[in-house]
Design a protein around this motif. Structure first.
Motif, PDB file in Angstrom:
ATOM      1  N   ASP A  12      -3.144   4.763  -1.995  1.00 14.69           N
ATOM      2  CA  ASP A  12      -4.141   3.833  -1.468  1.00 14.69           C
ATOM      3  C   ASP A  12      -4.777   4.329  -0.178  1.00 14.69           C
ATOM      4  O   ASP A  12      -5.924   3.995   0.121  1.00 14.69           O
ATOM      5  CB  ASP A  12      -3.507   2.462  -1.191  1.00 14.69           C
ATOM      6  CG  ASP A  12      -2.865   1.874  -2.427  1.00 14.69           C
ATOM      7  OD1 ASP A  12      -3.577   1.700  -3.435  1.00 14.69           O
ATOM      8  OD2 ASP A  12      -1.642   1.608  -2.393  1.00 14.69           O
ATOM      9  N   GLY A  29     -16.204   2.957  -4.100  1.00 13.74           N
ATOM     10  CA  GLY A  29     -15.130   2.030  -3.747  1.00 13.74           C
ATOM     11  C   GLY A  29     -14.141   2.533  -2.726  1.00 13.74           C
ATOM     12  O   GLY A  29     -13.128   1.881  -2.467  1.00 13.74           O
ATOM     13  N   ILE A  30     -14.419   3.690  -2.109  1.00 14.29           N
ATOM     14  CA  ILE A  30     -13.476   4.292  -1.166  1.00 14.29           C
ATOM     15  C   ILE A  30     -14.087   4.320   0.230  1.00 14.29           C
ATOM     16  O   ILE A  30     -15.222   4.779   0.427  1.00 14.29           O
ATOM     17  CB  ILE A  30     -13.093   5.731  -1.604  1.00 14.29           C
ATOM     18  CG1 ILE A  30     -12.323   5.705  -2.927  1.00 14.29           C
ATOM     19  CG2 ILE A  30     -12.249   6.417  -0.542  1.00 14.29           C
ATOM     20  CD1 ILE A  30     -13.174   5.888  -4.137  1.00 14.29           C
ATOM     21  N   ARG A  47     -11.140   3.247  -8.254  1.00 16.85           N
ATOM     22  CA  ARG A  47     -12.257   2.595  -7.566  1.00 16.85           C
ATOM     23  C   ARG A  47     -11.785   1.883  -6.298  1.00 16.85           C
ATOM     24  O   ARG A  47     -12.274   0.830  -5.918  1.00 16.85           O
ATOM     25  CB  ARG A  47     -12.963   1.577  -8.490  1.00 16.85           C
ATOM     26  CG  ARG A  47     -13.475   2.130  -9.792  1.00 16.85           C
ATOM     27  CD  ARG A  47     -14.704   2.990  -9.636  1.00 16.85           C
ATOM     28  NE  ARG A  47     -15.882   2.259  -9.173  1.00 16.85           N
ATOM     29  CZ  ARG A  47     -17.123   2.773  -9.190  1.00 16.85           C
ATOM     30  NH1 ARG A  47     -17.322   4.001  -9.644  1.00 16.85           N
ATOM     31  NH2 ARG A  47     -18.133   2.062  -8.748  1.00 16.85           N
ATOM     32  N   SER A  48     -10.821   2.504  -5.644  1.00 13.72           N
ATOM     33  CA  SER A  48     -10.235   1.884  -4.451  1.00 13.72           C
ATOM     34  C   SER A  48      -9.521   2.951  -3.630  1.00 13.72           C
ATOM     35  O   SER A  48      -8.954   3.894  -4.180  1.00 13.72           O
ATOM     36  CB  SER A  48      -9.243   0.795  -4.861  1.00 13.72           C
ATOM     37  OG  SER A  48      -8.589   0.249  -3.734  1.00 13.72           O
ATOM     38  N   MET A  77      -8.187   8.171  -6.320  1.00 16.55           N
ATOM     39  CA  MET A  77      -8.839   7.008  -5.718  1.00 16.55           C
ATOM     40  C   MET A  77     -10.092   6.635  -6.498  1.00 16.55           C
ATOM     41  O   MET A  77     -10.372   5.457  -6.732  1.00 16.55           O
ATOM     42  CB  MET A  77      -9.186   7.301  -4.258  1.00 16.55           C
ATOM     43  CG  MET A  77      -7.985   7.423  -3.338  1.00 16.55           C
ATOM     44  SD  MET A  77      -8.508   7.655  -1.617  1.00 16.55           S
ATOM     45  CE  MET A  77      -6.931   7.503  -0.764  1.00 16.55           C
ATOM     46  N   LYS A 117       0.826  -1.199   0.000  1.00 22.07           N
ATOM     47  CA  LYS A 117       0.000   0.000   0.000  1.00 22.07           C
ATOM     48  C   LYS A 117       0.867   1.258   0.000  1.00 22.07           C
ATOM     49  O   LYS A 117       1.951   1.286   0.577  1.00 22.07           O
ATOM     50  CB  LYS A 117      -0.927   0.004   1.216  1.00 22.07           C
ATOM     51  CG  LYS A 117      -2.017  -1.056   1.170  1.00 22.07           C
ATOM     52  CD  LYS A 117      -2.938  -0.934   2.363  1.00 22.07           C
ATOM     53  CE  LYS A 117      -4.016  -2.012   2.325  1.00 22.07           C
ATOM     54  NZ  LYS A 117      -4.911  -1.850   1.178  1.00 22.07           N
ATOM     55  N   ARG A 143      -8.731   4.466   0.796  1.00 20.83           N
ATOM     56  CA  ARG A 143      -9.237   4.690   2.151  1.00 20.83           C
ATOM     57  C   ARG A 143      -8.772   6.054   2.633  1.00 20.83           C
ATOM     58  O   ARG A 143      -7.599   6.401   2.497  1.00 20.83           O
ATOM     59  CB  ARG A 143      -8.743   3.586   3.091  1.00 20.83           C
ATOM     60  CG  ARG A 143      -9.467   3.559   4.437  1.00 20.83           C
ATOM     61  CD  ARG A 143      -9.219   2.246   5.168  1.00 20.83           C
ATOM     62  NE  ARG A 143      -9.746   1.108   4.404  1.00 20.83           N
ATOM     63  CZ  ARG A 143      -9.684  -0.156   4.814  1.00 20.83           C
ATOM     64  NH1 ARG A 143      -9.105  -0.449   5.976  1.00 20.83           N
ATOM     65  NH2 ARG A 143     -10.176  -1.119   4.071  1.00 20.83           N
TER      66      ARG A 143
END
Length: 286
Positions: free
Chosen positions: A86, A178-179, A134-135, A130, A8, A137
């Motif tokens: 990420d 996706g987040i 589609r990902s 992000m 990550k 945090r």
């Protein structure tokens, strides 16, 4: 030319000391590639030393959350170097003590700019990357002061309440894309944050000193006692952030101790707000 590490990639703001420093080191220990940002990279010595001692590797970069150009440049360079972000940890912040009557517009604007608009700026800059992936945090360090207003913290709590409102509104939409969005809500933390806030307290005029001085003295005395008895270390808060950062299904909210969770629960069960008002008024002395 970008690289594509298998682990990550995290960008953490406000890492020169305290919670941000501990979080950066703990993430690096877990094999996360940490881009540790701060306004003044000359203050990176402690972070770099602790990272080496812990066996982690950290990429220190300059980022000022109050400067749009600084944010844009740093995020662009991180994407160029690593190809993605990420994990974003919005940690940079600044406290301020003073009632509404004691707080100048300049001090209010500075407090809001660092604690709220800084979070907005960095998140708004990172989020499109992000979303495209589609990902991702996004973890933001709020405070129990973002849930419960506290005497002499008018500007600071206003900023943290704004952060809570922003992220609570944004989280469902981000989740659909996706987040994950998370808030971390510490109570007392034993860092130099409080001492620096106290040292920056504005000198009131004689008339205001007579009104507010005794209340502030009582409140700060009781507050310092609470820090001594229930205050957490930056590392303890960092461990909670680590859980939010690396867990498979993170919660939206994390209070960092049972004491703070209990205090927050008292507000939730009393829709009138009277109990919290009485609790804090009692800390202002007789």
């Amino acid at each position: 030319m970008s690289t594509q590490p298998s682990g990550k990639i995290a960008l953490v703001t406000g890492t020169s000391s305290g919670i941000g420093l501990s979080t950066a080191v703990l993430l690096a220990q877990q094999g996360v590639t940490v881009v540790a940002t701060m306004r003044d990279t000359a203050k990176a010595t402690q972070l770099e030393t602790k990272a080496r001692e812990a066996g982690g590797s950290i990429d220190v970069r300059q980022l000022d959350v109050q400067d749009d150009a600084s944010i844009s440049r740093c995020v662009h360079e991180v994407i160029q170097t690593y190809g993605r972000i990420d994990l974003l940890v919005n940690n940079a912040g600044a406290g301020y003590l003073g009632t509404l009557e004691q707080t100048s517009m300049q001090d209010l604007q500075r407090t809001m700019d660092v604690n709220f608009f800084g979070v907005w700026r960095v998140t708004q800059t990172v989020f499109p990357y992000m979303r495209s992936a589609r990902s991702g945090r996004i973890i933001t360090i709020s405070s129990i002061g973002g849930l419960i207003g506290q005497p002499f913290n008018d500007a600071y709590c206003a900023a943290k309440f704004a952060v809570e409102g922003l992220m609570e509104s944004f989280a469902p939409v981000a989740k659909r894309l996706g987040i994950d969005v998370c808030l971390i809500e510490p109570g007392p933390v034993n860092t130099n944050f409080v001492s620096s806030v106290i040292s920056g307290l504005p000198a009131p005029g004689q008339d205001l000193q007579a009104i507010y001085g005794p209340m502030l003295e009582s409140y700060m005395g009781k507050t310092q006692t609470r820090f001594a008895t229930i205050g957490q270390t930056p590392e303890q808060v960092g461990q909670v952030i680590l859980t939010a950062a690396l867990g498979e299904t993170p919660h939206f909210r994390y209070t960092t101790s049972e004491t703070i969770q209990s205090l927050a629960a008292q507000k939730y069960v009393d829709p009138t707000g009277d109990a919290m008002l009485a609790f804090f008024e009692a800390r202002l002395g007789k």
